[in-house]
Motif scaffolding. Structure first.
Motif, short mmCIF file in Angstrom:
data_model
loop_
_atom_site.label_atom_id
_atom_site.label_comp_id
_atom_site.label_asym_id
_atom_site.label_seq_id
_atom_site.Cartn_x
_atom_site.Cartn_y
_atom_site.Cartn_z
N CYS A 72 0.80 -1.22 0.00
CA CYS A 72 0.00 0.00 0.00
C CYS A 72 0.84 1.28 0.00
O CYS A 72 0.44 2.28 -0.59
N ARG A 73 1.99 1.28 0.66
CA ARG A 73 2.81 2.49 0.73
C ARG A 73 3.86 2.57 -0.38
O ARG A 73 4.09 3.61 -0.96
N GLN A 74 4.52 1.42 -0.64
CA GLN A 74 5.62 1.44 -1.61
C GLN A 74 5.22 0.94 -3.00
O GLN A 74 5.98 1.09 -3.94
N GLY A 75 4.05 0.32 -3.11
CA GLY A 75 3.57 -0.12 -4.42
C GLY A 75 4.23 -1.38 -4.94
O GLY A 75 4.28 -1.60 -6.15
N GLN A 76 4.72 -2.23 -4.07
CA GLN A 76 5.37 -3.47 -4.51
C GLN A 76 4.33 -4.51 -4.89
O GLN A 76 3.25 -4.57 -4.30
N SER A 77 4.70 -5.35 -5.85
CA SER A 77 3.85 -6.50 -6.14
C SER A 77 4.09 -7.55 -5.07
O SER A 77 5.03 -7.43 -4.28
N PHE A 78 3.27 -8.58 -5.03
CA PHE A 78 3.40 -9.57 -3.96
C PHE A 78 3.07 -10.96 -4.46
O PHE A 78 2.33 -11.14 -5.42
N ASP A 79 3.67 -11.93 -3.79
CA ASP A 79 3.43 -13.35 -4.04
C ASP A 79 3.78 -14.06 -2.74
O ASP A 79 4.94 -14.38 -2.50
N HIS A 80 2.78 -14.24 -1.87
CA HIS A 80 3.01 -14.79 -0.53
C HIS A 80 2.10 -15.98 -0.25
O HIS A 80 0.95 -16.00 -0.68
N GLU A 81 2.65 -16.93 0.49
CA GLU A 81 1.86 -18.06 0.98
C GLU A 81 1.66 -17.87 2.47
O GLU A 81 2.61 -17.56 3.19
N TYR A 82 0.42 -18.04 2.90
CA TYR A 82 0.11 -17.88 4.32
C TYR A 82 -1.15 -18.68 4.63
O TYR A 82 -1.85 -19.14 3.74
N ARG A 83 -1.41 -18.84 5.93
CA ARG A 83 -2.58 -19.60 6.35
C ARG A 83 -3.69 -18.65 6.79
O ARG A 83 -3.43 -17.54 7.25
N ILE A 84 -4.92 -19.14 6.62
CA ILE A 84 -6.10 -18.43 7.11
C ILE A 84 -6.88 -19.41 7.98
O ILE A 84 -6.66 -20.62 7.92
N VAL A 85 -7.80 -18.87 8.77
CA VAL A 85 -8.72 -19.70 9.54
C VAL A 85 -10.12 -19.32 9.07
O VAL A 85 -10.54 -18.16 9.20
N ARG A 86 -10.83 -20.28 8.50
CA ARG A 86 -12.16 -20.03 7.96
C ARG A 86 -13.17 -19.90 9.09
O ARG A 86 -13.30 -20.81 9.90
N PRO A 87 -13.92 -18.78 9.15
CA PRO A 87 -14.91 -18.62 10.21
C PRO A 87 -16.06 -19.62 10.11
O PRO A 87 -16.65 -19.99 11.12
N SER A 88 -16.38 -20.08 8.90
CA SER A 88 -17.53 -20.96 8.72
C SER A 88 -17.34 -22.32 9.38
O SER A 88 -18.30 -22.90 9.89
N ALA B 36 -3.33 8.58 -13.07
CA ALA B 36 -2.52 9.34 -14.02
C ALA B 36 -1.40 10.13 -13.34
O ALA B 36 -0.35 10.36 -13.94
N SER B 37 -1.59 10.52 -12.09
CA SER B 37 -0.56 11.28 -11.38
C SER B 37 0.46 10.37 -10.70
O SER B 37 1.41 10.85 -10.08
N GLY B 38 0.30 9.05 -10.80
CA GLY B 38 1.25 8.11 -10.20
C GLY B 38 0.89 7.69 -8.79
O GLY B 38 1.63 6.94 -8.15
N ARG B 39 -0.24 8.15 -8.28
CA ARG B 39 -0.67 7.81 -6.93
C ARG B 39 -1.25 6.40 -6.92
O ARG B 39 -1.98 6.00 -7.82
N LEU B 40 -0.92 5.63 -5.87
CA LEU B 40 -1.47 4.27 -5.73
C LEU B 40 -2.96 4.36 -5.44
O LEU B 40 -3.36 5.03 -4.49
N VAL B 41 -3.77 3.69 -6.27
CA VAL B 41 -5.21 3.77 -6.06
C VAL B 41 -5.88 2.40 -5.87
O VAL B 41 -6.91 2.29 -5.21
N LYS B 42 -5.29 1.34 -6.43
CA LYS B 42 -5.92 0.03 -6.33
C LYS B 42 -4.87 -1.06 -6.15
O LYS B 42 -3.74 -0.93 -6.59
N VAL B 43 -5.30 -2.11 -5.48
CA VAL B 43 -4.53 -3.34 -5.37
C VAL B 43 -5.36 -4.41 -6.04
O VAL B 43 -6.56 -4.52 -5.77
N THR B 44 -4.75 -5.17 -6.92
CA THR B 44 -5.50 -6.21 -7.61
C THR B 44 -4.69 -7.50 -7.65
O THR B 44 -3.46 -7.46 -7.62
N GLY B 45 -5.39 -8.62 -7.67
CA GLY B 45 -4.68 -9.89 -7.70
C GLY B 45 -5.59 -11.07 -7.52
O GLY B 45 -6.80 -10.99 -7.76
N THR B 46 -4.99 -12.17 -7.08
CA THR B 46 -5.73 -13.41 -6.88
C THR B 46 -5.34 -14.05 -5.56
O THR B 46 -4.25 -13.82 -5.04
#
Length: 195
Positions: free
Chosen positions: A92-108, A125-135
């Protein structure tokens, strides 16, 4: 007395709509089969949207809030600090891409699942970070297979070690047996040491 109007051929529009429906259905099915959900996060509002497979993978209801704190609460306690720090500082601050493996705990159902999160940022257009997108991809089965393979490799190593020890021990026994035969050949049968 009169009817005034026009007729417009919309066959092409209908064909495009049908192609779009087919494409969306194919995308949904491919994401379901591969256990992938796509997402886009709006950094200006702090909210995000995800494909429908997200709800199944993360075990959340469709009306659950889609905000960073909600997502962070899904992270396994062992990964929460590391992943949230990386996400907020590096992405969010530096604009790096990411590829991380981690665990979650499903609430269901309380299940722990392994997730591979991949993505990057979009700038305006001004270079400001506005969105994060991925899978997000549920890689729990792959992790189980890797763990199983690691156990098999450990057992194989122990087997090789045991085989090596047995081979070395057999070499020692061969020497002992050889010397014993030589001693027996020189010892009379009535000797108390023969037995």
């Amino acid at each position: 007395l009169r009817v005034v109007g026009t007729h417009v051929d919309i066959s092409h529009v209908k064909e495009v709509e049908e192609a779009l429906r087919n494409s969306e259905a194919w995308l949904r099915e491919s994401q379901r089969v591969s256990r992938v959900a796509s997402f886009v996060g709006d950094l200006t509002t702090g909210t995000w949207a995800a494909s429908e497979n997200y709800f199944e993978i993360f075990g959340v209801s469709t009306d659950a809030p889609r905000t960073p704190p909600t997502w962070m609460n899904l992270l396994h306690p062992d990964h929460r600090a590391e992943i949230s720090a990386f996400f907020f500082d590096n992405v969010c601050r530096q604009g790096q891409s990411f590829d991380h493996e981690y665990r979650i705990v499903r609430p269901s159902d309380g299940q722990t699942r392994w997730i591979n999160g991949r993505g990057g940022v979009l700038r305006d257009a001004s270079g400001r970070l506005v969105k994060v997108t991925g899978t997000w991809q549920d890689i729990t089965e792959r992790k189980r297979m890797e763990e199983h393979l690691l156990q098999v490799q450990k057992l194989e190593s122990v087997g090789r070690l045991a085989g090596g020890v047995a081979h070395d021990f057999n070499n020692l026994l061969t020497v002992i047996n050889g010397f014993s035969r030589l001693l027996l050949a020189e010892m009379p049968h009535g000797s108390p040491h023969h037995q």
